[in-house]
Design a protein around this motif. Structure first.
Motif, PDB file in Angstrom:
ATOM      1  N   ALA A  38       0.833  -1.204   0.000  1.00 26.68           N
ATOM      2  CA  ALA A  38       0.000   0.000   0.000  1.00 26.68           C
ATOM      3  C   ALA A  38       0.867   1.254   0.000  1.00 26.68           C
ATOM      4  CB  ALA A  38      -0.937  -0.011   1.213  1.00 26.68           C
ATOM      5  N   LEU A  39       1.950   1.222   0.759  1.00 29.09           N
ATOM      6  CA  LEU A  39       2.885   2.347   0.787  1.00 29.09           C
ATOM      7  C   LEU A  39       3.531   2.537  -0.583  1.00 29.09           C
ATOM      8  CD1 LEU A  39       4.553   4.549   2.176  1.00 29.09           C
ATOM      9  CD2 LEU A  39       6.110   2.752   2.989  1.00 29.09           C
ATOM     10  N   ALA A  40       3.946   1.434  -1.206  1.00 29.37           N
ATOM     11  CA  ALA A  40       4.592   1.515  -2.519  1.00 29.37           C
ATOM     12  C   ALA A  40       3.632   2.067  -3.575  1.00 29.37           C
ATOM     13  CB  ALA A  40       5.104   0.139  -2.936  1.00 29.37           C
ATOM     14  N   PHE A  45       1.971   7.181  -6.967  1.00 32.28           N
ATOM     15  CA  PHE A  45       1.166   8.319  -7.409  1.00 32.28           C
ATOM     16  C   PHE A  45       1.929   9.636  -7.266  1.00 32.28           C
ATOM     17  CE2 PHE A  45      -2.278   5.292  -6.325  1.00 32.28           C
ATOM     18  CZ  PHE A  45      -2.977   5.319  -7.540  1.00 32.28           C
ATOM     19  N   LEU A  46       2.947   9.630  -6.429  1.00 35.20           N
ATOM     20  CA  LEU A  46       3.710  10.855  -6.160  1.00 35.20           C
ATOM     21  C   LEU A  46       5.033  10.896  -6.913  1.00 35.20           C
ATOM     22  CD1 LEU A  46       3.192  10.919  -2.278  1.00 35.20           C
ATOM     23  CD2 LEU A  46       1.827  12.077  -4.017  1.00 35.20           C
ATOM     24  N   GLY A  52       7.000  -1.805  -8.728  1.00 37.10           N
ATOM     25  CA  GLY A  52       8.104  -2.721  -8.456  1.00 37.10           C
ATOM     26  C   GLY A  52       9.410  -1.997  -8.208  1.00 37.10           C
ATOM     27  N   THR A  53       9.634  -0.904  -8.940  1.00 40.81           N
ATOM     28  CA  THR A  53      10.843  -0.104  -8.758  1.00 40.81           C
ATOM     29  C   THR A  53      10.856   0.554  -7.380  1.00 40.81           C
ATOM     30  OG1 THR A  53      10.844   0.350 -11.139  1.00 40.81           O
ATOM     31  CG2 THR A  53      12.244   1.750  -9.744  1.00 40.81           C
ATOM     32  N   ALA A 167       1.027   4.382   9.042  1.00 44.32           N
ATOM     33  CA  ALA A 167       0.935   5.808   9.362  1.00 44.32           C
ATOM     34  C   ALA A 167       1.432   6.668   8.199  1.00 44.32           C
ATOM     35  CB  ALA A 167       1.745   6.108  10.623  1.00 44.32           C
ATOM     36  N   VAL A 168       2.550   6.272   7.581  1.00 45.29           N
ATOM     37  CA  VAL A 168       3.096   7.031   6.461  1.00 45.29           C
ATOM     38  C   VAL A 168       2.153   6.987   5.265  1.00 45.29           C
ATOM     39  CG1 VAL A 168       4.988   7.159   4.776  1.00 45.29           C
ATOM     40  CG2 VAL A 168       5.486   6.730   7.196  1.00 45.29           C
ATOM     41  N   THR A 169       1.580   5.811   5.004  1.00 47.94           N
ATOM     42  CA  THR A 169       0.650   5.661   3.877  1.00 47.94           C
ATOM     43  C   THR A 169      -0.575   6.547   4.048  1.00 47.94           C
ATOM     44  OG1 THR A 169       1.358   3.371   3.518  1.00 47.94           O
ATOM     45  CG2 THR A 169      -0.756   4.020   2.565  1.00 47.94           C
ATOM     46  N   ILE A 170      -1.167   6.529   5.228  1.00 48.66           N
ATOM     47  CA  ILE A 170      -2.348   7.353   5.492  1.00 48.66           C
ATOM     48  C   ILE A 170      -2.002   8.838   5.428  1.00 48.66           C
ATOM     49  CG2 ILE A 170      -4.061   7.987   7.238  1.00 48.66           C
ATOM     50  CD1 ILE A 170      -4.037   5.068   8.156  1.00 48.66           C
TER      51      ILE A 170
END
Length: 212
Positions: A38-40, A45-46, A52-53, A167-170
């Motif tokens: 989820a973080l990846a 998007f950013l 994969g990279t 936390a970082v993902t949210i």
């Protein structure tokens, strides 16, 4: 090297490829992801990089942190580990952006089935890889090193990383208004990943193991 060990190396490589395929199916389902994935996806998007990279970059950070904490020279297992890190991202990108690029899950039920299928394939493959023991994963190696150095429980250390990823993902999602990746797929992963992986690992450990 014995004939049995040669076969196990081949099985390990094949299982590693199927692990990447299983992850790609989960990503393609797009109903939320396991916490690290989820973080990846959120970072994709950013940053104009493929998922994969980005996973490669994250795992490389874990690998470097593991080496710095361990304070020992590189050995052949470390070399295999960094090769596996690079290969994992390439495999995921190949399946996700090449093989599955024209594939579309048209209904939510199909997305759900696709995610669960990917989760099962990934856990079967990961169980085999871990049981054979040739290929290691940087995050788990880092967690084990932290456990040994600071006398903490492995499960607590691993869970702490998941909390950080969550936390970082949210935070990134709220800040950049990217599509939310912490969804039902995340819940399914949390509920099924550990039990499935445990079953698969125990099965392959009984049947596949490297000879000394």
């Amino acid at each position: 090297m014995t004939k049995k060990n040669s076969k196990l190396i081949a099985y390990s490589i094949l299982s590693f490829v199927f692990f990447g395929f299983g992850i790609s199916l989960q990503l393609k389902a797009a109903i939320g992801q396991s916490i690290l994935n989820a973080l990846a996806v959120t970072l994709s998007f950013l940053i104009p990089w493929k998922v994969g990279t980005i996973l490669n970059m994250i795992n490389t950070f874990f690998f470097i942190s593991y080496l710095l904490l361990r304070h020992t020279r590189l050995n052949y297992k470390d070399i295999i580990q960094i090769i596996a890190v690079m290969a994992n991202g390439i495999i995921i990108n190949f399946f996700l952006y090449q093989v599955l690029s024209g594939f579309t899950a048209e209904s939510y039920l199909f997305q759900l089935l696709l995610y669960i299928t990917g989760l099962i394939i990934a856990n079967l493959s990961l169980g085999a890889v871990l049981a054979i023991g040739i290929i290691r994963f940087p995050l788990e190696s880092l967690c084990l090193t932290i456990t040994e150095l600071f006398h903490r429980k492995f499960t607590a250390v691993r869970m702490s990383f998941d909390v950080i990823f969550l936390a970082v993902t949210i935070a990134l999602t709220l800040w950049a208004r990217t599509p939310l990746q912490i969804r039902e797929g995340t819940v399914i992963s949390v509920l099924l990943l550990s039990p499935l992986l445990g079953i698969c690992y125990d099965f392959f450990k009984k049947h596949w193991n490297m000879e000394d």
